[in-house]
Design a protein around this motif. Structure first.
Motif, PDB file in Angstrom:
ATOM      1  N   ALA A 159       0.826  -1.205   0.000  1.00  0.00           N
ATOM      2  CA  ALA A 159       0.000   0.000   0.000  1.00  0.00           C
ATOM      3  C   ALA A 159       0.861   1.257   0.000  1.00  0.00           C
ATOM      4  CB  ALA A 159      -0.930  -0.005   1.219  1.00  0.00           C
ATOM      5  N   ARG A 160       1.955   1.245   0.787  1.00  0.00           N
ATOM      6  CA  ARG A 160       2.871   2.393   0.789  1.00  0.00           C
ATOM      7  C   ARG A 160       3.480   2.605  -0.592  1.00  0.00           C
ATOM      8  NH1 ARG A 160       7.520   2.010   4.573  1.00  0.00           N
ATOM      9  NH2 ARG A 160       7.794   4.191   4.028  1.00  0.00           N
ATOM     10  N   ALA A 161       3.922   1.496  -1.215  1.00  0.00           N
ATOM     11  CA  ALA A 161       4.529   1.597  -2.544  1.00  0.00           C
ATOM     12  C   ALA A 161       3.522   2.138  -3.560  1.00  0.00           C
ATOM     13  CB  ALA A 161       5.057   0.224  -2.981  1.00  0.00           C
ATOM     14  N   ALA A 162       2.288   1.647  -3.493  1.00  0.00           N
ATOM     15  CA  ALA A 162       1.265   2.111  -4.429  1.00  0.00           C
ATOM     16  C   ALA A 162       0.959   3.589  -4.230  1.00  0.00           C
ATOM     17  CB  ALA A 162      -0.006   1.281  -4.246  1.00  0.00           C
ATOM     18  N   ASP A 163       0.891   4.028  -2.973  1.00  0.00           N
ATOM     19  CA  ASP A 163       0.607   5.428  -2.685  1.00  0.00           C
ATOM     20  C   ASP A 163       1.730   6.325  -3.192  1.00  0.00           C
ATOM     21  OD1 ASP A 163      -1.147   7.360  -1.638  1.00  0.00           O
ATOM     22  OD2 ASP A 163       0.052   7.529   0.177  1.00  0.00           O
ATOM     23  N   ARG A 164       2.992   5.866  -3.000  1.00  0.00           N
ATOM     24  CA  ARG A 164       4.125   6.654  -3.523  1.00  0.00           C
ATOM     25  C   ARG A 164       4.048   6.768  -5.036  1.00  0.00           C
ATOM     26  NH1 ARG A 164       7.265   3.788   0.397  1.00  0.00           N
ATOM     27  NH2 ARG A 164       7.824   2.250  -1.185  1.00  0.00           N
ATOM     28  N   GLU A 165       3.765   5.660  -5.706  1.00  0.00           N
ATOM     29  CA  GLU A 165       3.706   5.684  -7.172  1.00  0.00           C
ATOM     30  C   GLU A 165       2.591   6.597  -7.665  1.00  0.00           C
ATOM     31  OE1 GLU A 165       5.720   4.471  -9.428  1.00  0.00           O
ATOM     32  OE2 GLU A 165       7.061   3.608  -7.934  1.00  0.00           O
ATOM     33  N   LEU A 166       1.453   6.571  -6.995  1.00  0.00           N
ATOM     34  CA  LEU A 166       0.351   7.440  -7.402  1.00  0.00           C
ATOM     35  C   LEU A 166       0.690   8.913  -7.175  1.00  0.00           C
ATOM     36  CD1 LEU A 166      -2.694   5.368  -6.101  1.00  0.00           C
ATOM     37  CD2 LEU A 166      -2.081   5.808  -8.488  1.00  0.00           C
ATOM     38  N   SER A 167       1.363   9.200  -6.068  1.00  0.00           N
ATOM     39  CA  SER A 167       1.774  10.581  -5.805  1.00  0.00           C
ATOM     40  C   SER A 167       2.784  11.041  -6.843  1.00  0.00           C
ATOM     41  CB  SER A 167       2.372  10.690  -4.398  1.00  0.00           C
ATOM     42  OG  SER A 167       1.396  10.422  -3.410  1.00  0.00           O
ATOM     43  N   GLN A 168       3.722  10.146  -7.190  1.00  0.00           N
ATOM     44  CA  GLN A 168       4.712  10.475  -8.219  1.00  0.00           C
ATOM     45  C   GLN A 168       4.023  10.734  -9.554  1.00  0.00           C
ATOM     46  OE1 GLN A 168       7.901  10.965  -7.961  1.00  0.00           O
ATOM     47  NE2 GLN A 168       8.745   9.794  -6.280  1.00  0.00           N
TER      48      GLN A 168
ATOM     49  N   THR B  45       6.666  17.501  -4.860  1.00  0.00           N
ATOM     50  CA  THR B  45       7.791  17.274  -3.955  1.00  0.00           C
ATOM     51  C   THR B  45       8.936  16.587  -4.690  1.00  0.00           C
ATOM     52  OG1 THR B  45       6.932  15.124  -3.237  1.00  0.00           O
ATOM     53  CG2 THR B  45       6.265  17.062  -1.960  1.00  0.00           C
ATOM     54  N   LEU B  46      10.136  16.761  -4.154  1.00  0.00           N
ATOM     55  CA  LEU B  46      11.333  16.130  -4.702  1.00  0.00           C
ATOM     56  C   LEU B  46      12.184  15.694  -3.519  1.00  0.00           C
ATOM     57  CD1 LEU B  46      12.551  15.606  -7.537  1.00  0.00           C
ATOM     58  CD2 LEU B  46      13.893  17.679  -7.238  1.00  0.00           C
ATOM     59  N   THR B  47      12.475  14.398  -3.443  1.00  0.00           N
ATOM     60  CA  THR B  47      13.230  13.848  -2.320  1.00  0.00           C
ATOM     61  C   THR B  47      14.606  13.407  -2.794  1.00  0.00           C
ATOM     62  OG1 THR B  47      11.180  13.076  -1.287  1.00  0.00           O
ATOM     63  CG2 THR B  47      13.247  12.142  -0.475  1.00  0.00           C
ATOM     64  N   ILE B  48      15.632  13.918  -2.109  1.00  0.00           N
ATOM     65  CA  ILE B  48      17.026  13.635  -2.472  1.00  0.00           C
ATOM     66  C   ILE B  48      17.677  12.836  -1.346  1.00  0.00           C
ATOM     67  CG2 ILE B  48      19.197  14.643  -3.260  1.00  0.00           C
ATOM     68  CD1 ILE B  48      16.737  15.461  -4.927  1.00  0.00           C
TER      69      ILE B  48
ATOM     70  N   LEU C 100      15.718   3.983  -4.032  1.00  0.00           N
ATOM     71  CA  LEU C 100      15.474   4.531  -5.367  1.00  0.00           C
ATOM     72  C   LEU C 100      14.496   3.652  -6.130  1.00  0.00           C
ATOM     73  CD1 LEU C 100      16.494   6.973  -6.974  1.00  0.00           C
ATOM     74  CD2 LEU C 100      18.295   5.524  -7.910  1.00  0.00           C
ATOM     75  N   ARG C 101      14.693   2.344  -6.030  1.00  0.00           N
ATOM     76  CA  ARG C 101      13.800   1.409  -6.722  1.00  0.00           C
ATOM     77  C   ARG C 101      12.373   1.493  -6.168  1.00  0.00           C
ATOM     78  NH1 ARG C 101      18.590  -2.344  -6.659  1.00  0.00           N
ATOM     79  NH2 ARG C 101      19.234  -2.511  -8.862  1.00  0.00           N
ATOM     80  N   LYS C 102      12.253   1.693  -4.855  1.00  0.00           N
ATOM     81  CA  LYS C 102      10.934   1.766  -4.224  1.00  0.00           C
ATOM     82  C   LYS C 102      10.268   3.114  -4.422  1.00  0.00           C
ATOM     83  CE  LYS C 102      11.924  -1.477  -0.443  1.00  0.00           C
ATOM     84  NZ  LYS C 102      12.075  -1.595   1.032  1.00  0.00           N
TER      85      LYS C 102
ATOM     86  N   VAL D 165      13.068   7.815  -2.691  1.00  0.00           N
ATOM     87  CA  VAL D 165      13.812   9.013  -3.076  1.00  0.00           C
ATOM     88  C   VAL D 165      13.726   9.165  -4.585  1.00  0.00           C
ATOM     89  CG1 VAL D 165      15.406   8.848  -1.111  1.00  0.00           C
ATOM     90  CG2 VAL D 165      16.051   7.843  -3.306  1.00  0.00           C
ATOM     91  N   ASP D 166      13.784  10.402  -5.062  1.00  0.00           N
ATOM     92  CA  ASP D 166      13.765  10.660  -6.499  1.00  0.00           C
ATOM     93  C   ASP D 166      15.172  10.625  -7.088  1.00  0.00           C
ATOM     94  OD1 ASP D 166      10.887  11.363  -6.995  1.00  0.00           O
ATOM     95  OD2 ASP D 166      11.346  12.851  -5.459  1.00  0.00           O
ATOM     96  N   ILE D 167      16.155  11.065  -6.294  1.00  0.00           N
ATOM     97  CA  ILE D 167      17.547  11.107  -6.737  1.00  0.00           C
ATOM     98  C   ILE D 167      18.429  10.610  -5.602  1.00  0.00           C
ATOM     99  CG2 ILE D 167      19.470  12.598  -7.462  1.00  0.00           C
ATOM    100  CD1 ILE D 167      17.387  14.503  -8.656  1.00  0.00           C
ATOM    101  N   ALA D 168      19.367   9.718  -5.919  1.00  0.00           N
ATOM    102  CA  ALA D 168      20.390   9.292  -4.967  1.00  0.00           C
ATOM    103  C   ALA D 168      21.690   9.974  -5.369  1.00  0.00           C
ATOM    104  CB  ALA D 168      20.556   7.773  -4.991  1.00  0.00           C
ATOM    105  N   LEU D 169      22.310  10.658  -4.430  1.00  0.00           N
ATOM    106  CA  LEU D 169      23.479  11.484  -4.728  1.00  0.00           C
ATOM    107  C   LEU D 169      24.652  11.023  -3.863  1.00  0.00           C
ATOM    108  CD1 LEU D 169      24.529  13.979  -6.248  1.00  0.00           C
ATOM    109  CD2 LEU D 169      23.562  15.396  -4.444  1.00  0.00           C
TER     110      LEU D 169
END
Length: 300
Positions: free
Chosen positions: A68-77, A92-95, A136-138, A141-145
């Protein structure tokens, strides 16, 4: 299965209480309890264990929670991406960034990116070791630095090299191990590893690149303060970016070991999910990262 039910279920587990979850969602507790019963009936499974202390998830409940968390993140993205493709640069943008990137690249990038896109909410999460690419796969985060890991699956990520970095060996100031001149002399020492397990980390890479068996992990951390504290307070060896090891604060407590093999040379870069999953805001942030890295490289 209704999205509202899944979000209510997620809130219940995260809050540990139906009352707190209802307050968070602006619902009455009876309404939220009804949603939980409907969800359990639909799945023919008990999802929550109710007690005087609150609620916890069953095995089935925890499976649903992660999905459910993964689905909610994907829908928000997806919602962010659709708005941005239409010209509305909001969302939002998460680094996820290693300390060196937070110190050298992130401030300038946030300054210029924030000036151009003030409606994008930026969130920076500090990581010591980004080679575990699960966040990153989940979509956490949007970018891994950070230092680019070896063996990245081709095509899975957008990979943007930014600048070279050197990881130096450090010990507590006054530690006799500071007199070592070859890496082999430190093979029996206790090393602090960064990462999710003792099977990963830059210390392992340093030894393997020099044809040596990696030493066992004396400690495992994923916190900058934890890393500095452990090295500075005991007879343990670690690796730090040269710029951090040379900082006046670090030099009060730590000493660089001048080994003949030299520092571990890595490439600091950015990773993002490739293809259609790449939001316009991610592309723009990568451009601003390159600008910050260029200015930094010119100054060196």
């Amino acid at each position: 299965m209704k999205l509202s039910h899944l979000r209510a279920f997620t809130a219940a587990l995260e809050e540990g209480s139906l009352r707190a979850a209802a307050k968070r969602l602006g619902l009455s507790q009876p309404a939220l309890s009804k949603m939980m019963r409907e969800l359990e009936r639909e799945l023919s499974a008990t999802l929550l264990v109710r007690s005087r202390g609150g609620v916890t998830g069953t095995t089935a409940g925890m499976v649903l929670y992660e999905r459910a968390r993964a689905a909610d993140r994907e829908l928000s993205q997806a919602a962010d991406q659709i708005r941005q493709l239409g010209g509305g640069m909001t969302g939002t943008l998460t680094i996820g960034a290693v300390p060196l990137a937070v110190m050298l690249l992130v401030p300038e990038t946030l300054r210029t990116f924030g000036r151009e896109f003030p409606q994008i909410q930026l969130r920076v999460i500090e990581e010591l070791y980004i080679a575990q690419l699960a966040p990153l796969r989940k979509g956490e985060v949007d970018i891994a630095l950070g230092p680019l890991p070896e063996g990245i699956p081709p095509g899975e990520f957008t990979v943007e090299p930014l600048m070279p970095i050197s990881m130096v060996v450090v010990v507590r100031r006054g530690n006799p191990l500071a007199r070592a001149r070859h890496l082999a002399e430190l093979a029996e020492a206790r090393w602090v590893y960064t990462g999710a397990s003792a099977e990963s980390g830059y210390a392992r890479v340093l030894f393997e690149r020099n044809g040596l068996a990696p030493p066992p992990a004396g400690a495992l951390v994923n916190s900058t303060l934890g890393l500095l504290s452990i090295i500075a307070s005991g007879n343990i060896v670690g690796l730090l970016p040269q710029q951090i090891a040379a900082h006046p604060f670090a030099q009060q407590h730590l000493e660089t070991v001048q080994i003949a093999e030299g520092p571990l040379q890595l490439s600091l870069g950015a990773l993002a999910r490739s293809g259609s999953a790449l939001k316009p805001s991610v592309r723009h942030f990568l451009t601003h990262l390159h600008r910050a890295a260029h200015h930094l490289n010119v100054q060196r």
